[in-house]
Write a protein that holds these residues in place. Sequence first.
Motif, PDB file in Angstrom:
ATOM      1  N   LEU A 220      45.843  66.161 -17.846  1.00  0.00           N
ATOM      2  CA  LEU A 220      47.272  65.893 -17.637  1.00  0.00           C
ATOM      3  C   LEU A 220      47.770  64.823 -18.608  1.00  0.00           C
ATOM      4  O   LEU A 220      48.833  64.965 -19.228  1.00  0.00           O
ATOM      5  N   TYR A 221      47.009  63.745 -18.740  1.00  0.00           N
ATOM      6  CA  TYR A 221      47.413  62.647 -19.622  1.00  0.00           C
ATOM      7  C   TYR A 221      47.426  63.083 -21.084  1.00  0.00           C
ATOM      8  O   TYR A 221      48.406  62.831 -21.807  1.00  0.00           O
ATOM      9  N   LEU A 222      46.384  63.734 -21.536  1.00  0.00           N
ATOM     10  CA  LEU A 222      46.298  64.109 -22.955  1.00  0.00           C
ATOM     11  C   LEU A 222      47.349  65.165 -23.318  1.00  0.00           C
ATOM     12  O   LEU A 222      47.920  65.122 -24.407  1.00  0.00           O
ATOM     13  N   ASN A 223      47.617  66.098 -22.416  1.00  0.00           N
ATOM     14  CA  ASN A 223      48.670  67.078 -22.688  1.00  0.00           C
ATOM     15  C   ASN A 223      50.035  66.411 -22.781  1.00  0.00           C
ATOM     16  O   ASN A 223      50.861  66.754 -23.643  1.00  0.00           O
ATOM     17  N   ALA A 224      50.280  65.438 -21.904  1.00  0.00           N
ATOM     18  CA  ALA A 224      51.550  64.708 -21.953  1.00  0.00           C
ATOM     19  C   ALA A 224      51.657  63.902 -23.242  1.00  0.00           C
ATOM     20  O   ALA A 224      52.729  63.829 -23.870  1.00  0.00           O
ATOM     21  N   LEU A 225      50.552  63.296 -23.669  1.00  0.00           N
ATOM     22  CA  LEU A 225      50.556  62.543 -24.921  1.00  0.00           C
ATOM     23  C   LEU A 225      50.776  63.471 -26.112  1.00  0.00           C
ATOM     24  O   LEU A 225      51.533  63.149 -27.045  1.00  0.00           O
ATOM     25  N   GLU A 226      50.139  64.635 -26.091  1.00  0.00           N
ATOM     26  CA  GLU A 226      50.316  65.602 -27.174  1.00  0.00           C
ATOM     27  C   GLU A 226      51.785  66.015 -27.311  1.00  0.00           C
ATOM     28  O   GLU A 226      52.319  66.096 -28.421  1.00  0.00           O
ATOM     29  N   ARG A 227      52.450  66.253 -26.200  1.00  0.00           N
ATOM     30  CA  ARG A 227      53.858  66.657 -26.258  1.00  0.00           C
ATOM     31  C   ARG A 227      54.724  65.552 -26.860  1.00  0.00           C
ATOM     32  O   ARG A 227      55.606  65.817 -27.691  1.00  0.00           O
ATOM     33  N   ARG A 228      54.491  64.315 -26.470  1.00  0.00           N
ATOM     34  CA  ARG A 228      55.282  63.194 -26.988  1.00  0.00           C
ATOM     35  C   ARG A 228      55.052  62.996 -28.484  1.00  0.00           C
ATOM     36  O   ARG A 228      55.998  62.790 -29.244  1.00  0.00           O
ATOM     37  N   LEU A 229      53.799  63.039 -28.900  1.00  0.00           N
ATOM     38  CA  LEU A 229      53.506  62.802 -30.312  1.00  0.00           C
ATOM     39  C   LEU A 229      53.993  63.955 -31.177  1.00  0.00           C
ATOM     40  O   LEU A 229      54.491  63.739 -32.292  1.00  0.00           O
ATOM     41  N   THR A 230      53.856  65.160 -30.691  1.00  0.00           N
ATOM     42  CA  THR A 230      54.363  66.314 -31.442  1.00  0.00           C
ATOM     43  C   THR A 230      55.870  66.214 -31.622  1.00  0.00           C
ATOM     44  O   THR A 230      56.399  66.460 -32.718  1.00  0.00           O
ATOM     45  N   LYS A 231      56.570  65.837 -30.568  1.00  0.00           N
ATOM     46  CA  LYS A 231      58.028  65.688 -30.653  1.00  0.00           C
ATOM     47  C   LYS A 231      58.411  64.611 -31.656  1.00  0.00           C
ATOM     48  O   LYS A 231      59.436  64.713 -32.344  1.00  0.00           O
ATOM     49  N   ALA A 232      57.581  63.565 -31.773  1.00  0.00           N
ATOM     50  CA  ALA A 232      57.862  62.472 -32.713  1.00  0.00           C
ATOM     51  C   ALA A 232      57.388  62.779 -34.127  1.00  0.00           C
ATOM     52  O   ALA A 232      57.607  61.970 -35.033  1.00  0.00           O
ATOM     53  N   GLY A 233      56.730  63.935 -34.326  1.00  0.00           N
ATOM     54  CA  GLY A 233      56.249  64.300 -35.646  1.00  0.00           C
ATOM     55  C   GLY A 233      54.965  63.612 -36.042  1.00  0.00           C
ATOM     56  O   GLY A 233      54.679  63.456 -37.233  1.00  0.00           O
ATOM     57  N   TYR A 234      54.165  63.218 -35.043  1.00  0.00           N
ATOM     58  CA  TYR A 234      52.901  62.524 -35.305  1.00  0.00           C
ATOM     59  C   TYR A 234      51.726  63.463 -35.054  1.00  0.00           C
ATOM     60  O   TYR A 234      51.786  64.320 -34.160  1.00  0.00           O
ATOM     61  N   PRO A 235      50.635  63.306 -35.821  1.00  0.00           N
ATOM     62  CA  PRO A 235      49.438  64.114 -35.556  1.00  0.00           C
ATOM     63  C   PRO A 235      48.800  63.728 -34.234  1.00  0.00           C
ATOM     64  O   PRO A 235      49.002  62.616 -33.728  1.00  0.00           O
ATOM     65  N   ILE A 236      48.022  64.647 -33.685  1.00  0.00           N
ATOM     66  CA  ILE A 236      47.398  64.431 -32.386  1.00  0.00           C
ATOM     67  C   ILE A 236      46.014  63.825 -32.593  1.00  0.00           C
ATOM     68  O   ILE A 236      45.185  64.396 -33.308  1.00  0.00           O
ATOM     69  N   PRO A 237      45.735  62.666 -32.005  1.00  0.00           N
ATOM     70  CA  PRO A 237      44.408  62.063 -32.167  1.00  0.00           C
ATOM     71  C   PRO A 237      43.315  62.904 -31.527  1.00  0.00           C
ATOM     72  O   PRO A 237      43.551  63.616 -30.540  1.00  0.00           O
ATOM     73  N   ALA A 238      42.115  62.816 -32.078  1.00  0.00           N
ATOM     74  CA  ALA A 238      40.956  63.323 -31.346  1.00  0.00           C
ATOM     75  C   ALA A 238      40.818  62.516 -30.062  1.00  0.00           C
ATOM     76  O   ALA A 238      41.196  61.339 -30.004  1.00  0.00           O
ATOM     77  N   ALA A 239      40.281  63.142 -29.026  1.00  0.00           N
ATOM     78  CA  ALA A 239      40.233  62.491 -27.715  1.00  0.00           C
ATOM     79  C   ALA A 239      38.826  62.547 -27.139  1.00  0.00           C
ATOM     80  O   ALA A 239      38.269  63.638 -26.935  1.00  0.00           O
ATOM     81  N   HIS A 240      38.269  61.367 -26.884  1.00  0.00           N
ATOM     82  CA  HIS A 240      36.981  61.276 -26.200  1.00  0.00           C
ATOM     83  C   HIS A 240      37.226  61.423 -24.704  1.00  0.00           C
ATOM     84  O   HIS A 240      37.882  60.586 -24.078  1.00  0.00           O
ATOM     85  N   ILE A 241      36.702  62.516 -24.143  1.00  0.00           N
ATOM     86  CA  ILE A 241      36.813  62.758 -22.706  1.00  0.00           C
ATOM     87  C   ILE A 241      35.426  62.574 -22.097  1.00  0.00           C
ATOM     88  O   ILE A 241      34.503  63.321 -22.412  1.00  0.00           O
ATOM     89  N   PRO A 242      35.249  61.575 -21.243  1.00  0.00           N
ATOM     90  CA  PRO A 242      33.930  61.366 -20.639  1.00  0.00           C
ATOM     91  C   PRO A 242      33.660  62.419 -19.568  1.00  0.00           C
ATOM     92  O   PRO A 242      34.465  62.608 -18.656  1.00  0.00           O
ATOM     93  N   LEU A 243      32.533  63.088 -19.680  1.00  0.00           N
ATOM     94  CA  LEU A 243      32.162  64.105 -18.703  1.00  0.00           C
ATOM     95  C   LEU A 243      31.190  63.559 -17.667  1.00  0.00           C
ATOM     96  O   LEU A 243      30.820  64.273 -16.729  1.00  0.00           O
ATOM     97  N   CYS A 244      30.767  62.314 -17.857  1.00  0.00           N
ATOM     98  CA  CYS A 244      29.921  61.632 -16.876  1.00  0.00           C
ATOM     99  C   CYS A 244      30.138  60.133 -17.077  1.00  0.00           C
ATOM    100  O   CYS A 244      30.849  59.716 -17.996  1.00  0.00           O
ATOM    101  N   THR A 245      29.532  59.321 -16.232  1.00  0.00           N
ATOM    102  CA  THR A 245      29.775  57.884 -16.286  1.00  0.00           C
ATOM    103  C   THR A 245      28.651  57.100 -16.929  1.00  0.00           C
ATOM    104  O   THR A 245      28.814  55.940 -17.267  1.00  0.00           O
ATOM    105  N   GLY A 246      27.497  57.715 -17.084  1.00  0.00           N
ATOM    106  CA  GLY A 246      26.343  56.986 -17.584  1.00  0.00           C
ATOM    107  C   GLY A 246      25.430  56.516 -16.468  1.00  0.00           C
ATOM    108  O   GLY A 246      24.298  56.116 -16.711  1.00  0.00           O
TER     109      GLY A 246
END
Length: 331
Positions: A220-246
């Motif tokens: 949800l967060y990354l999709n919302a960030l992608e929409r905002r940055l795309t609208k501003a004409g900025y590239p989308i950063p790579a995103a580290h998504i943790p699949l576990c906690t360690g």
Amino acid sequence: MSKTDLQAMQWFLDHAGDTNLLTLPSDRDPRWIIDWLNNLASVPALRPRRAGDSTGYDDMPTYRLAPGRFLAPEDVSLRRVRDVTVAMATRPRLRAPRDLPPHQVSLPNALDLSYFCFGAPRPALAALPIFREALIQDVLEIHNRWDTEATFQLETPAVLTLLERSPRPLWKMLALGLAKQTAELITAAPPEINWIIHLCYGDLAHRPMFEPTDLVAAVLYLNALERRLTKAGYPIPAAHIPLCTGTSAPPTDRAFYRALGHLRGNIDMIAGLVDENHPAASRIALQLAEDELDRPIRTIAAACGLGRRTPEAAVANIRLARKLARTPILH
């Protein structure tokens, strides 16, 4: 030149083998921002609100504004320019079989810094522009001096933690607000700057703030960030998504990964799943994540860096990462 920086960066290069590093880190504080947080005690505009030795998230010092004083960006600066200057002077001495990857400049998100400083939502939000400006000053100076030699990793455990602590019906609205805050930071700098978004579950004293049950909040967060940055004409950063906690194995239940099917296609995912104590689960997690994404994952990593590990465990983690990176995933 710093021997510590030289040793840290050379260690990563020596253990990368035939795989490529996305960035080359050399972080100074093994406890993330604890040195910075402790040093705030000497800022004239701040007064101690709560004492703490930072042995855990319930034992961290917090501050309040001193009567009649105002906080300035230089009061809360991470002074990353100083650290990067030392690291950049060290890079020519590194031994590498190929071109060096960009230097990783680790930057806690402004929201995280402000909240850790004040320990309460209201003063943290009020001071947020000051922390954002402090970060941007560092980012602009580093970018102007080293351009593409530096990549900025924006680290924010606050995002997933705030979502986890809120009722799920509010997640979509809260994700929009969190994405707006991140986008305001990124778009305050030129669009040619390279960013990585590093989500995590926290790691102080090597304990996460919570154990995730799925990846809905991150998506949800990354999709919302992608929409905002795309609208501003900025590239989308790579995103580290943790699949576990360690502290526990990567989940092997397909339902945990189902939200990845909704991650926007132009978000390049860095899968935080490499756990040397659970190699089989790490491989299954990679396959399940790729199945749900319906595209290959090009970059893998540990859930929250290697700071929680002994040197021997860190070597084992990188060895597993190299093996997973070379092994084709069968779908």
